[in-house]
Design a protein around this motif. Structure first.
Motif, short mmCIF file in Angstrom:
data_model
loop_
_atom_site.label_atom_id
_atom_site.label_comp_id
_atom_site.label_asym_id
_atom_site.label_seq_id
_atom_site.Cartn_x
_atom_site.Cartn_y
_atom_site.Cartn_z
N ARG A 17 0.90 -1.20 0.00
CA ARG A 17 0.09 0.01 -0.05
C ARG A 17 1.02 1.33 0.11
NH1 ARG A 17 -2.21 -0.53 5.23
NH2 ARG A 17 -2.25 -2.82 5.39
N PHE A 18 2.05 1.07 0.80
CA PHE A 18 2.99 2.41 0.75
C PHE A 18 3.55 2.62 -0.60
CE2 PHE A 18 6.83 3.68 3.82
CZ PHE A 18 6.57 4.95 3.44
N VAL A 19 3.96 1.63 -1.27
CA VAL A 19 4.45 1.84 -2.60
C VAL A 19 3.35 2.34 -3.41
CG1 VAL A 19 5.37 0.69 -4.43
CG2 VAL A 19 6.46 0.44 -2.43
N LEU A 20 2.16 1.93 -3.54
CA LEU A 20 1.19 2.32 -4.45
C LEU A 20 0.89 3.79 -4.20
CD1 LEU A 20 -1.31 -0.75 -4.24
CD2 LEU A 20 -0.13 0.11 -6.26
N TYR A 21 0.59 4.08 -2.77
CA TYR A 21 0.72 5.78 -2.68
C TYR A 21 1.94 6.46 -3.01
CZ TYR A 21 -4.13 4.92 -0.62
OH TYR A 21 -5.45 4.71 -0.41
N GLU A 22 3.10 5.94 -2.70
CA GLU A 22 4.07 6.83 -3.33
C GLU A 22 4.12 6.91 -4.82
OE1 GLU A 22 7.38 7.80 -2.31
OE2 GLU A 22 6.53 7.81 -0.13
N ASN A 67 6.35 -5.14 -4.93
CA ASN A 67 6.95 -3.93 -4.84
C ASN A 67 7.93 -3.66 -5.81
OD1 ASN A 67 5.08 -3.18 -2.99
ND2 ASN A 67 6.61 -3.00 -1.39
N GLU A 68 8.61 -4.57 -6.34
CA GLU A 68 9.50 -4.26 -7.42
C GLU A 68 8.87 -4.11 -8.83
OE1 GLU A 68 13.76 -5.67 -7.93
OE2 GLU A 68 13.63 -6.31 -5.80
N GLU A 72 8.91 -0.83 -11.36
CA GLU A 72 9.43 -1.02 -12.56
C GLU A 72 8.23 -0.62 -13.29
OE1 GLU A 72 11.16 -4.79 -13.17
OE2 GLU A 72 12.75 -4.55 -11.62
N ARG A 73 7.13 -0.84 -13.14
CA ARG A 73 5.88 -0.51 -14.05
C ARG A 73 5.75 1.10 -14.14
NH1 ARG A 73 2.15 -0.06 -16.90
NH2 ARG A 73 0.10 -1.12 -16.60
N PHE A 74 5.76 1.47 -12.95
CA PHE A 74 5.68 2.93 -12.78
C PHE A 74 6.92 3.56 -12.12
CE2 PHE A 74 1.35 1.25 -12.47
CZ PHE A 74 0.77 1.75 -13.32
N PRO A 75 8.12 3.90 -12.95
CA PRO A 75 9.14 4.36 -12.37
C PRO A 75 9.56 5.76 -11.81
CG PRO A 75 9.18 3.78 -14.76
CD PRO A 75 7.92 3.93 -14.36
N HIS A 76 8.42 6.28 -11.67
CA HIS A 76 8.56 7.71 -10.81
C HIS A 76 7.81 7.76 -9.89
CE1 HIS A 76 11.05 8.97 -14.06
NE2 HIS A 76 10.03 8.54 -14.94
N PRO A 77 8.27 8.08 -8.35
CA PRO A 77 9.51 8.10 -8.19
C PRO A 77 10.14 6.79 -8.11
CG PRO A 77 8.15 8.35 -6.14
CD PRO A 77 7.17 8.40 -7.40
N GLN A 78 11.28 6.64 -8.44
CA GLN A 78 12.03 5.32 -8.50
C GLN A 78 12.41 4.87 -7.13
OE1 GLN A 78 15.79 4.98 -10.77
NE2 GLN A 78 15.34 2.84 -11.09
N LEU A 79 11.94 3.65 -6.59
CA LEU A 79 12.34 3.35 -5.35
C LEU A 79 13.39 2.59 -5.10
CD1 LEU A 79 8.52 3.18 -3.77
CD2 LEU A 79 10.38 5.00 -3.75
N MET A 80 13.80 1.40 -6.02
CA MET A 80 15.05 0.64 -6.20
C MET A 80 15.91 1.28 -6.40
SD MET A 80 14.45 -2.26 -4.69
CE MET A 80 15.89 -3.25 -5.27
N ASP A 146 18.92 8.82 0.35
CA ASP A 146 17.58 8.54 -0.35
C ASP A 146 16.66 7.70 0.24
OD1 ASP A 146 18.73 10.63 -2.02
OD2 ASP A 146 19.35 9.22 -3.58
N PHE A 147 15.49 8.14 0.32
CA PHE A 147 14.54 7.07 0.60
C PHE A 147 14.36 6.07 -0.50
CE2 PHE A 147 9.91 6.09 0.03
CZ PHE A 147 9.61 5.49 1.25
N SER A 148 14.22 4.73 -0.01
CA SER A 148 14.12 3.56 -1.24
C SER A 148 13.08 2.65 -0.66
CB SER A 148 15.47 3.08 -1.15
OG SER A 148 16.00 2.26 -0.04
N MET A 149 13.15 1.68 -1.51
CA MET A 149 12.26 0.54 -1.29
C MET A 149 12.82 -0.40 0.13
SD MET A 149 9.83 -0.71 -2.84
CE MET A 149 9.85 -0.79 -4.60
N ILE A 150 14.00 0.01 0.46
CA ILE A 150 14.28 -0.67 1.76
C ILE A 150 13.50 -0.04 2.85
CG2 ILE A 150 16.37 -1.82 2.75
CD1 ILE A 150 16.22 -1.83 -0.60
N ASP A 151 13.50 1.26 2.90
CA ASP A 151 12.86 1.80 4.12
C ASP A 151 11.34 1.49 4.06
OD1 ASP A 151 15.18 3.63 4.79
OD2 ASP A 151 14.97 4.21 2.68
N VAL A 152 10.92 1.39 2.78
CA VAL A 152 9.30 0.87 2.68
C VAL A 152 9.35 -0.59 3.39
CG1 VAL A 152 7.67 0.04 1.05
CG2 VAL A 152 8.95 1.99 0.43
#
Ligand SMILES: N[C@@H](CCC(=O)N[C@@H](CS)C(=O)NCC(=O)O)C(=O)O
Length: 201
Positions: A17-22, A67-68, A72-80, A146-152
């Motif tokens: 959910r966190f990534v979808l809202y990002e 989440n990966e 990749e499908r929606f690259p902005h903002p890039q989280l990996m 930088d904030f990233s997928m790992i923080d998510v």
């Protein structure tokens, strides 16, 4: 449009959910009660668990894999991380996080385990987090600036520290400050379910 089958108190679903809202694109969230699962969940995921992501004929399970894909499908903002070396390091941190922290989260999420096992799991998490803590005196996020997928991936555990009765000592102060920064992100707040909001007052 993507549909996420998401547990209302599930830390792994919260990651997605966190990534979808990002990403801020259109998506649908279907709330699943994990104690009363819909029959089609087992068809979509052989482990009969949430989260599950459906997009047309693609069906994915496992929060970090979902989440990966979204990233990749929606690259902005890039989280990996964009750089392959940093991306490799990031994946390793995700792997270790699952083995050393979220394995114990699974114990805490399992209503059938004994109090003794729950206490052991809470203590193992406290130990793991305490070891991570000093890095946040220097770094804003897990991989550095930088904030990233790992923080998510870590955030849902940090949100549940009181809920899981995990006690951290004074040396964990930098980690708790970092957690507060994560909790202030608009996407983090939007992604919380009412049941998750009630976990922290
Ligand atoms: N490794 C999985 C864990 C998913 C998981 O454990 N989901 C739990 C809810 S938090 C679940 O669906 N439990 C129901 C069950 O196992 O029957 C992931 O990262 O997605």
């Amino acid at each position: 449009m993507m549909t996420l089958y998401s547990g209302i108190t599930c830390p792994f679903s919260q990651r997605c959910r966190f990534v979808l809202y990002e990403k801020g694109m259109d998506f649908e969230i279907k709330d699943v009660d994990v104690f009363n699962k819909p029959e089609d969940l087992a068809v979509m995921n052989p482990y009969n668990q949430v989260p599950v992501l459906v997009e047309r004929d693609l069906i994915l399970h496992e929060s970090n894999i979902i989440n990966e894909y979204i990233d990749e499908r929606f690259p902005h903002p890039q989280l990996m991380p964009g750089d392959p070396v940093m991306r490799g390091r990031g994946r390793l941190v995700l792997f270790r996080m699952e083995k050393e922290l979220f394995l114990h989260v699974l114990t805490l999420e399992n209503p059938e385990v004994s109090n003794k096992e729950q206490t052991r799991a809470s203590e193992a998490i406290a130990q793991g987090l305490t070891m991570l803590a000093p890095a946040f005196a220097k770094n804003k996020h897990i991989l550095g600036e930088d904030f990233s997928m790992i923080d998510v991936a870590l955030a849902p555990l940090l949100w549940r520290l009181d809920h899981y009765d995990i006690k951290l000592g004074k040396s964990a102060a930098p980690l708790l400050k970092y957690a507060e920064r994560l909790f202030q992100r608009d996407s983090f707040i939007e992604a919380l379910t009412p049941a998750e909001k009630a976990m922290r007052r």
